[in-house]
Design an enzyme around this catalytic site. Sequence first.
Site, PDB file in Angstrom:
ATOM      1  N   LYS A   4       0.837  -1.198   0.000  1.00  0.00           N
ATOM      2  CA  LYS A   4       0.000   0.000   0.000  1.00  0.00           C
ATOM      3  C   LYS A   4       0.871   1.246   0.000  1.00  0.00           C
ATOM      4  O   LYS A   4       1.925   1.279   0.642  1.00  0.00           O
ATOM      5  CB  LYS A   4      -0.896   0.011   1.245  1.00  0.00           C
ATOM      6  N   ARG A  60     -10.093 -11.523   1.858  1.00  0.00           N
ATOM      7  CA  ARG A  60     -10.965 -12.583   1.347  1.00  0.00           C
ATOM      8  C   ARG A  60     -10.290 -13.946   1.458  1.00  0.00           C
ATOM      9  O   ARG A  60     -10.960 -14.970   1.543  1.00  0.00           O
ATOM     10  CB  ARG A  60     -11.365 -12.273  -0.088  1.00  0.00           C
TER      11      ARG A  60
END
Length: 495
Positions: A270, A344
């Site tokens: 990120k 996920r």
Amino acid sequence: MIKLTSTEPSRINTETLIIPVCPDLDMHQSPVIRALTRQALGSHTFQGDKGQELSLHQPLEMKAGRVLFTGLGPFSELTLERFRQAAGQGIRLSQHAAKGDAVLAVPDGDLGTDLVRENLLAAMAEGALLSNHCPNHYKSEHKIQALQTIRLHTDAAMARKSHAALKRIDAICRGTLQARDWINQPANEKTPDQLARGMAQAARRHGVTATIMDEKKLQRLKMGALLAVGAGSAHPPRLLILEYTPPQARGTIALVGKGVTFDAGGLNMKPTGSIELMKIDMAGAAAVAASVIASAEIGARQRIVGIIPLAENMVSGNAFRPGDIVRAYNGRTIEIGNTDAEGRLILADALAYAAKRYRPQVMIDMATLTGACVVALGEGIAGLFSPDDRLRDLIEQAGRDVHERCWPMPLPEDYQELLKSDLADMRNIGPGRWGGAIVAALFLSEFKGKTRWAHIDIAGPAYHKKALPYSQPGATGFGVRLLCRTIASLQREKL
């Protein structure tokens, strides 16, 4: 602590008496409160508009040190959320360096179909309790402190009638505040093992069974997705199982919460501007753990199981890579398209494990899953995904009831094509950036088995940089009240 009092208002000994004001409706029967309200509305600086406030210090013939008026707005716009906010605003304005106390004046009659006295009292209790929280654990000086005592003023009959409901509200709001504290905690103090132990300790105090699976156990269970996400960190992943089983339990509800204790994005790191708040990427785990604990405290009649995968998504020579293929607990193989789509992956193993091990009637997962959901719905609304219309509607209504809003999102079958891989059973992301929240939900749906399932993406409402009417800047604890209300609704409807 929150209590009920029926003492005549003029005789209430308190630092602050808080009176919610509607400019075009007298909501209180007490002549003293009516007179004070008229005096407040006679001021040129206070008209009772939403969010307005006015203080009267040491009013005559009152034992209260001051009376604080909080505006609700006109009668035609009144909602339970207005009362929550007014109560929260009043408590926040009553806090100072010394621990004090406050009394909130509850309206004396029903104000409408939804605005019956029981609901008004409950909403004001929620707003007060949720506002009475000061996340200043890491500050040397405490300019404000939570109030030591909060009282709700109502008549004796309503006070007797409301004791049980107030205990339930108190337990759920304490759960919300606990979730906030876990989320606000810095990542250097909540590695997967540390957080698992802290949550387990809190759960055991309330009779909840807690089991922590370490990396060796996860390897034996072949939870390849969870292990892959945690591989780059010096702090190995954990799977925390919380089980509340009442006597003669009526079915099982499984709650699954994403617990990435810090998300650097892995090798798809990120950038600055996105990485700074990634300690909050375990907000779903916090909401689930707190909901199981609150359910035990209030005596839910179903078995409630919390499945909480915990991992750090870091960068090192051991980190998983784009292009890697991992095998999940249910045997499905997953090609890694992006290491920053890690939530996920850990949820996939947890969902598959919950479905196989517990065979629940209903399974709900909660996660700060996608920035795409924030783009779609903003910071105040969670995305709600479920192929089960009845379950989706029930959760949406629960969100409306407690003002933890959820918006139903689609699960179009043709979008499943976006997860196809040439080399594995599926990819963890689609080929492009569009529809990211939907694609993530469709990915999760592959691991629910035959269980009735819903996914709630709380990436937007889990954290706010500015104060809200009953929440300081930081974690909101979103999801605890929503899940507890959903569990109660499932209990009533025997789902």
